[in-house]
Design an enzyme around this catalytic site. Sequence first.
Site, short mmCIF file in Angstrom:
data_model
loop_
_atom_site.label_atom_id
_atom_site.label_comp_id
_atom_site.label_asym_id
_atom_site.label_seq_id
_atom_site.Cartn_x
_atom_site.Cartn_y
_atom_site.Cartn_z
N LYS A 1 1.08 0.89 2.52
CA LYS A 1 0.24 0.16 3.47
C LYS A 1 -1.15 0.80 3.54
O LYS A 1 -1.33 1.94 3.10
CB LYS A 1 0.91 0.18 4.86
CG LYS A 1 1.07 1.58 5.46
CD LYS A 1 1.92 1.56 6.73
CE LYS A 1 2.10 2.96 7.29
NZ LYS A 1 3.08 2.98 8.40
N ARG B 1 8.03 -0.01 20.20
CA ARG B 1 6.94 -0.72 19.52
C ARG B 1 7.54 -2.05 19.09
O ARG B 1 7.81 -2.88 19.95
CB ARG B 1 6.44 0.14 18.35
CG ARG B 1 5.08 -0.26 17.81
CD ARG B 1 4.53 0.75 16.81
NE ARG B 1 5.34 0.88 15.60
CZ ARG B 1 5.01 1.63 14.55
NH1 ARG B 1 3.90 2.33 14.56
NH2 ARG B 1 5.80 1.70 13.49
N HIS C 1 12.76 2.57 13.51
CA HIS C 1 11.73 3.58 13.18
C HIS C 1 11.79 4.72 14.19
O HIS C 1 11.98 4.49 15.38
CB HIS C 1 10.35 2.90 13.20
CG HIS C 1 9.25 3.71 12.58
ND1 HIS C 1 9.31 4.25 11.31
CD2 HIS C 1 8.03 4.06 13.06
CE1 HIS C 1 8.18 4.88 11.04
NE2 HIS C 1 7.39 4.80 12.09
N ARG D 1 12.04 5.74 3.80
CA ARG D 1 10.75 5.05 3.64
C ARG D 1 9.58 6.04 3.71
O ARG D 1 8.78 6.02 4.64
CB ARG D 1 10.56 4.01 4.76
CG ARG D 1 11.68 2.99 4.91
CD ARG D 1 11.30 1.93 5.94
NE ARG D 1 10.93 2.50 7.23
CZ ARG D 1 11.74 2.69 8.26
NH1 ARG D 1 13.01 2.30 8.18
NH2 ARG D 1 11.31 3.24 9.38
N TYR E 1 -28.83 15.24 13.93
CA TYR E 1 -28.99 14.52 15.21
C TYR E 1 -28.52 15.36 16.40
O TYR E 1 -27.45 15.96 16.37
CB TYR E 1 -28.16 13.23 15.20
CG TYR E 1 -28.73 12.13 14.33
CD1 TYR E 1 -30.01 11.66 14.52
CD2 TYR E 1 -27.94 11.56 13.34
CE1 TYR E 1 -30.51 10.64 13.73
CE2 TYR E 1 -28.43 10.52 12.55
CZ TYR E 1 -29.71 10.08 12.75
OH TYR E 1 -30.21 9.05 11.97
N CYS F 1 -23.77 12.31 10.05
CA CYS F 1 -24.55 11.08 10.21
C CYS F 1 -23.83 9.93 9.52
O CYS F 1 -22.72 10.09 9.04
CB CYS F 1 -25.94 11.26 9.60
SG CYS F 1 -26.76 12.80 10.08
N MET F 2 -24.47 8.77 9.45
CA MET F 2 -23.78 7.62 8.86
C MET F 2 -23.50 7.82 7.37
O MET F 2 -22.43 7.46 6.88
CB MET F 2 -24.60 6.33 9.06
CG MET F 2 -23.86 5.09 8.58
SD MET F 2 -24.82 3.58 8.69
CE MET F 2 -24.88 3.32 10.45
N ASP F 3 -24.46 8.40 6.65
CA ASP F 3 -24.35 8.49 5.19
C ASP F 3 -24.40 9.91 4.64
O ASP F 3 -24.36 10.10 3.44
CB ASP F 3 -25.48 7.71 4.53
CG ASP F 3 -25.63 6.33 5.13
OD1 ASP F 3 -24.77 5.50 4.85
OD2 ASP F 3 -26.58 6.12 5.90
C1 LIG Z 1 4.02 3.96 8.07
C2 LIG Z 1 5.47 3.74 8.10
C3 LIG Z 1 6.33 4.50 7.30
C4 LIG Z 1 5.86 5.72 6.54
O1 LIG Z 1 5.61 6.75 7.46
P1 LIG Z 1 5.22 8.22 6.98
O2 LIG Z 1 5.27 9.03 8.21
O3 LIG Z 1 3.86 8.11 6.40
O4 LIG Z 1 6.22 8.61 5.97
C5 LIG Z 1 7.66 4.16 7.26
N1 LIG Z 1 8.14 3.12 7.99
C6 LIG Z 1 7.34 2.39 8.79
C7 LIG Z 1 7.91 1.29 9.59
C8 LIG Z 1 5.99 2.67 8.88
O5 LIG Z 1 5.21 1.95 9.68
#
Ligand SMILES: *Cc1c(COP(=O)(O)O)cnc(C)c1O
Length: 413
Positions: free
Chosen positions: A72, A171, A203, A259, A305, A352-354
Amino acid sequence: MAGQRPSRTALAGPSWPARLLARFRRLLERLWRAPVSDLFPARADIDLDAIASNLGVVRDAVEGQKLLGVVKADAYGHGRAECARALLGAGADYLGVAQVAEALNLREEVGAGPRILAWIYAPGADLEAALAADIELSVGAFWALDQLAVAARSTGITARIHLKADTGMARGGFNLQDLPEAAHRIRGLVAEGVFELQGLWSHLARADDVDCGLTEIQIERFEEARSTVKAAGLDPVLCHLAASGGALWHPGARYDMVRPGIVLYGLSPNPNHRTAAQMGLKAAMTLSADLIVDREVPAGTGVSYGHTAHTEEDTRLGVVPLGYADGIDRKASNVAPLVINSQPTKIMGRVCMDQFVVTLPEGATAGDRAYLFGDVGAGLPTADDWAEAMGTIGYEVVTCLGARVPRRYHGEG
Ligand SMILES: *Cc1c(COP(=O)(O)O)cnc(C)c1O
């Protein structure tokens, strides 16, 4: 010359062999010209072999569970297509992304075949497109269940779903109290051939906080969810609960598939518990930039800045052409470490920005390369070091790297 008539040859222009030659030269120049990204004086080098090796670290730590590589957010800033291909090449069983839109792009990038799970979409999303692209979807709410059933019926494509239960994250996912009703409805849709229950999942909220006890409670609740689903006559193909922290530090949370995300990119879910290096992980991203300025300023000079820093003595300053537009957070001002010519230094004054200012090590000049972070084995600060200096997590440091910074890929993965 002014007032003078141009000669005949000038009026006629260059002869045809000269014109042909000039044309040929332009063509060659175009072929040989460096890509525009080479004009950008900073880059993120991405080591695909490190990503493959980090997947191997997870595989060695678990006991034969399937591996879902999380890509992701553009693979945590590393580049989704390249990282996904590296992970598949290294034997990942599944790829996971948050958004359905990411999943559709990922399908184009990896082609038909690899299994893709996506878990975020809003009411009204084009789930027919997701089904047509063979994306497996999380279902964690009644509206999602209903809308996916409609999409599956209208396309005639069986939706492979992963039923999501909330076990303590608060969540997404069904409350355990609602799970019997959800499971009952899914049972009917499975019998009709509209759904296939590919997964039951949840999760963990505090897998990185190894001794807090919540993970054990979440595992108990996940067991309850499994019983509920089983009692409804369902048999999910895969149960999965653990991301990186759960996979590595909570063997009871591994179930059928893990995961991992952050560890694939060579960072620790919690460097205070164990650093990436201690786990045998290798940072996949090295961020560096060419110094564009080297100059001497007197003691007492206010820098950048707001003059949040002043030189204490006569000082040589350099400028690094990366800023918050590139994801270098302003929280890095005055604190984040760098290495220039193998010598440590840090940011001076506000980002800064850049661009931002650094104090230059002995002998460093414009054109020398400043390394922001990379692998500790290369003698560089890590993204986890940056995170600690800024009061955030390594996840944010790499994921927020701006799209403007060119990524260069190395290795096969
Ligand atoms: C982002 C995410 C992961 C991976 O999490 P890590 O801590 O980066 O291993 C696994 N499952 C779900 C649902 C996530 O949102």
